[in-house]
Motif scaffolding. Structure first.
Motif, PDB file in Angstrom:
ATOM      1  N   PRO B 235      31.964 -29.179  23.947  1.00 54.88           N
ATOM      2  CA  PRO B 235      33.452 -29.735  23.315  1.00 54.88           C
ATOM      3  C   PRO B 235      34.170 -30.256  24.371  1.00 54.88           C
ATOM      4  N   SER B 236      34.114 -29.932  25.421  1.00 53.61           N
ATOM      5  CA  SER B 236      34.899 -30.617  26.411  1.00 53.61           C
ATOM      6  C   SER B 236      34.660 -32.030  26.705  1.00 53.61           C
ATOM      7  N   CYS B 237      33.409 -32.038  26.973  1.00 48.85           N
ATOM      8  CA  CYS B 237      32.563 -33.363  27.191  1.00 48.85           C
ATOM      9  C   CYS B 237      33.090 -34.228  26.068  1.00 48.85           C
ATOM     10  N   PHE B 238      32.795 -33.894  24.645  1.00 47.30           N
ATOM     11  CA  PHE B 238      33.165 -34.450  23.648  1.00 47.30           C
ATOM     12  C   PHE B 238      34.387 -35.098  23.667  1.00 47.30           C
ATOM     13  N   GLU B 239      35.640 -34.131  23.853  1.00 45.97           N
ATOM     14  CA  GLU B 239      36.985 -34.608  23.992  1.00 45.97           C
ATOM     15  C   GLU B 239      36.941 -35.748  24.896  1.00 45.97           C
ATOM     16  N   GLN B 240      36.601 -35.598  26.001  1.00 44.86           N
ATOM     17  CA  GLN B 240      36.472 -36.428  27.070  1.00 44.86           C
ATOM     18  C   GLN B 240      36.251 -37.959  26.635  1.00 44.86           C
ATOM     19  N   PHE B 241      34.887 -37.791  26.200  1.00 45.96           N
ATOM     20  CA  PHE B 241      34.417 -39.090  25.689  1.00 45.96           C
ATOM     21  C   PHE B 241      35.284 -39.780  24.199  1.00 45.96           C
ATOM     22  N   ASP B 242      35.549 -38.873  23.330  1.00 43.67           N
ATOM     23  CA  ASP B 242      35.856 -39.320  22.191  1.00 43.67           C
ATOM     24  C   ASP B 242      37.491 -39.626  22.172  1.00 43.67           C
ATOM     25  N   MET B 243      38.071 -38.693  22.695  1.00 44.91           N
ATOM     26  CA  MET B 243      39.704 -39.017  22.824  1.00 44.91           C
ATOM     27  C   MET B 243      39.812 -40.023  24.189  1.00 44.91           C
ATOM     28  N   VAL B 247      42.235 -43.467  24.437  1.00 42.98           N
ATOM     29  CA  VAL B 247      43.272 -43.640  25.322  1.00 42.98           C
ATOM     30  C   VAL B 247      43.047 -44.927  26.216  1.00 42.98           C
ATOM     31  N   LEU B 248      41.438 -44.977  26.682  1.00 41.63           N
ATOM     32  CA  LEU B 248      40.946 -45.883  27.621  1.00 41.63           C
ATOM     33  C   LEU B 248      41.139 -47.546  27.165  1.00 41.63           C
ATOM     34  N   SER B 249      40.830 -47.425  25.639  1.00 40.21           N
ATOM     35  CA  SER B 249      40.751 -48.742  25.176  1.00 40.21           C
ATOM     36  C   SER B 249      42.284 -49.371  25.144  1.00 40.21           C
ATOM     37  N   ARG B 250      43.178 -48.553  24.722  1.00 35.51           N
ATOM     38  CA  ARG B 250      44.607 -48.829  24.722  1.00 35.51           C
ATOM     39  C   ARG B 250      45.004 -49.266  26.172  1.00 35.51           C
ATOM     40  N   ARG B 256      35.367 -52.013  23.110  1.00 34.86           N
ATOM     41  CA  ARG B 256      33.981 -51.410  22.938  1.00 34.86           C
ATOM     42  C   ARG B 256      34.122 -50.053  22.684  1.00 34.86           C
ATOM     43  N   LYS B 257      33.691 -49.471  21.629  1.00 33.19           N
ATOM     44  CA  LYS B 257      33.617 -48.065  21.499  1.00 33.19           C
ATOM     45  C   LYS B 257      32.133 -47.678  21.096  1.00 33.19           C
ATOM     46  N   VAL B 258      31.650 -46.267  21.473  1.00 36.44           N
ATOM     47  CA  VAL B 258      30.503 -45.832  21.342  1.00 36.44           C
ATOM     48  C   VAL B 258      30.702 -44.462  20.509  1.00 36.44           C
ATOM     49  N   PRO B 259      30.521 -44.206  19.466  1.00 37.44           N
ATOM     50  CA  PRO B 259      30.737 -42.770  18.619  1.00 37.44           C
ATOM     51  C   PRO B 259      29.902 -41.732  19.337  1.00 37.44           C
ATOM     52  N   VAL B 260      30.606 -40.533  19.385  1.00 36.94           N
ATOM     53  CA  VAL B 260      30.132 -39.446  19.825  1.00 36.94           C
ATOM     54  C   VAL B 260      29.609 -38.481  18.987  1.00 36.94           C
ATOM     55  N   HIS B 283      36.260 -37.178  13.926  1.00 33.97           N
ATOM     56  CA  HIS B 283      36.444 -37.912  15.154  1.00 33.97           C
ATOM     57  C   HIS B 283      37.118 -39.098  15.280  1.00 33.97           C
ATOM     58  N   ARG B 284      37.583 -39.217  16.635  1.00 35.43           N
ATOM     59  CA  ARG B 284      38.599 -40.444  16.695  1.00 35.43           C
ATOM     60  C   ARG B 284      37.959 -41.636  16.846  1.00 35.43           C
ATOM     61  N   VAL B 285      36.683 -41.806  17.456  1.00 39.21           N
ATOM     62  CA  VAL B 285      35.622 -42.902  17.335  1.00 39.21           C
ATOM     63  C   VAL B 285      34.847 -43.068  16.163  1.00 39.21           C
ATOM     64  N   LYS B 286      35.100 -43.674  15.144  1.00 36.01           N
ATOM     65  CA  LYS B 286      34.223 -43.306  13.882  1.00 36.01           C
ATOM     66  C   LYS B 286      32.843 -43.858  13.818  1.00 36.01           C
ATOM     67  N   SER B 287      31.886 -43.082  13.374  1.00 36.44           N
ATOM     68  CA  SER B 287      30.838 -43.712  13.219  1.00 36.44           C
ATOM     69  C   SER B 287      30.253 -44.183  12.067  1.00 36.44           C
ATOM     70  N   ARG B 288      31.220 -44.216  10.869  1.00 40.89           N
ATOM     71  CA  ARG B 288      30.634 -44.667   9.579  1.00 40.89           C
ATOM     72  C   ARG B 288      29.881 -46.029   9.515  1.00 40.89           C
TER      73      ARG B 288
END
Lengths: 154, 297
Positions: B235-243, B247-250, B256-260, B283-288
């Protein structure tokens, strides 16, 4: 108060196996993005100056705890164990990052390492029952006996 | 096949969707999960760095709870498995430490005997009997280019995590997630720095920006390989990549985003489970959109 117990947790002779090749520091992700000391210099300082110098340096905490340094060490020095011993010693002297203090205080006070906020609703959204309470009494009693209060008030 | 389910803190509190999905996937695959009164593992990134003896005693308490039920421990997080597996090995092997820990635990009617093992959901799913079930129950393939991120603490230091499987240079390179995902039609894709840190512990303990700088480097290598999705088991790795991507895109105006995905969410997709059922809606980065492209949303 400042009794240093680091060599009880780490075999000091292992430091002499280091020939300063810097494969550890070259692999270290924290070194690339922050002014960390890095494993190579940490070991060198422990050898030349004693660990006193290192445990008083707040850069000691700039680390991902990813253990890639130990994994890649050609001499198989247990660097992860050294870094735990050094940081425990630093923490006893009050050298400990504010964020980390908050994290372990939270753990000692609530028995969890995450802040619980609107949890029942969130779990219900995923079809889950509420989370049972943490066994906080037992945790606090155990921490009272392990000497945790020597480092952190809770 | 029966395990004591060790949820830890981050999954039931921050990402209960992973818990819900994992429970459903395990049920479909005939893996029985038992809930026990566990507490925080506690993390090797926090408690162990501050006070080793406290870390070992709290970890031992969790191991005792599982021993009392006579069940092996199934963890869902790279951090939890690191703490519990390492503590279990140390307490089994080092008599002096075990005696010291038991002196503290005995006042609470507990005793570490060393009768159980600790494992991780990835290692459990990777067993032959479970893989056979996945193949039998699979309803559809998941044709995505996926980059696996194992999370350092899942396998390092290997002397504690996989002592029986060390290479001649006493290292261990994990492959199980890549192999497992290839079974459900995923195209596991290599990328540079695959086995290095996501940046989470550095951000949590010291410097959020420095932590995200590491994440950004990794994401660069992930985009270089045209990876469509990430699979994680922590879950920590997930948060780091998802959240982190939000943060980084802002900050860097990079869209560019890659769903996790958490591993069991991808397995759940193959078993025919739906978007919301898998908790993908939070999820913050949507995969739909990505899933619609392959006809799976």
């Amino acid at each position: 108060m400042t009794t240093l117990r680091i060599w009880k947790h780490f075999p000091r002779e292992d430091l002499y196996e280091c020939y300063q090749c810097a494969r550890c520091t070259g692999s270290c992700p924290a070194m690339e993005v922050a002014p960390a000391i890095g494993p190579r210099e940490t070991i060198l300082k422990c050898l030349n100056l004693g660990h006193q110098d290192v445990v008083e340096d707040e850069r000691l905490w700039l680390c991902c705890t990813c253990n890639v340094c130990e994994d890649r060490c050609p001499q198989k020095i247990p660097i992860s164990d050294l870094l735990v011993a050094l940081r425990n010693s630093a923490a006893r002297r009050g050298n400990i990052p504010a964020r980390l203090v908050l994290a372990v205080e939270l753990l000692a006070k609530t028995g969890r390492s995450m802040i619980v906020h609107q949890l029942d609703e969130m779990r219900a959204h995923h079809g889950l029952a509420p989370l049972p309470p943490a066994p906080i009494e037992e945790i606090r009693e155990l921490l009272s006996k392990t000497g945790f209060r020597e480092v952190i008030e809770f | 096949m029966k395990y004591a389910l060790y949820l830890g803190c981050a999954i039931p509190i921050k990402y209960p969707g992973f818990e819900a999905t994992t429970r459903l996937v395990c049920e479909r695959l005939g893996i029985e999960l038992v809930d026990l009164p566990f507490a925080c593992c506690p993390p090797g990134t926090s408690m162990k760095m501050v006070h080793y003896d406290s870390w070992l005693v709290l970890a031992a308490r969790n191991l005792c709870v599982a021993e009392e039920a006579g069940l092996d421990v199934l963890t869902l997080c790279s951090g939890c498995v690191n703490t519990l597996k390492e503590a279990n090995t140390i307490l089994k092997k080092q008599d002096a430490r075990r005696r010291k820990v038991n002196r503290v635990l005995e006042d609470h009617g507990r005793h570490f005997a060393g009768t159980i093992e600790v494992t991780h959901i990835l290692d459990v799913l990777y067993q032959d009997a479970v893989v056979e079930k996945i193949v039998r129950k699979m309803e559809r393939e998941v044709p995505l280019r996926v980059g696996c991120h194992y999370g350092c603490h899942y396998f390092r230091p290997p002397k504690y995590m996989y002592p029986e499987e060390l290479s001649p240079s006493e290292s261990y390179v994990p492959v199980k997630m890549d192999h497992l995902l290839s079974i459900i039609g995923v195209e596991p894709t290599e990328y540079s720095r695959k086995f290095l840190c996501c940046g989470s512990p550095l951000g949590a303990n010291m410097d959020q920006d420095a932590g995200y700088a590491i994440t950004r480097q990794k994401l660069g290598h992930i985009h270089d390989r045209n990876i469509q999705a990430l699979s994680v088991i922590c879950p920590s790795c997930f948060e780091q990549f998802d959240m982190g991507q939000v943060v980084l895109s802002r900050k860097f105006k990079d869209n560019r985003k890659v769903p996790v995905f958490y591993l069991t969410q991808l397995i759940g997709l193959a078993l025919g489970m739906k978007y919301r059922e898998l908790g993908l809606d939070v999820h913050r980065v949507k995969s739909r959109k990505l899933l619609e492209e392959i006809g799976m949303a």
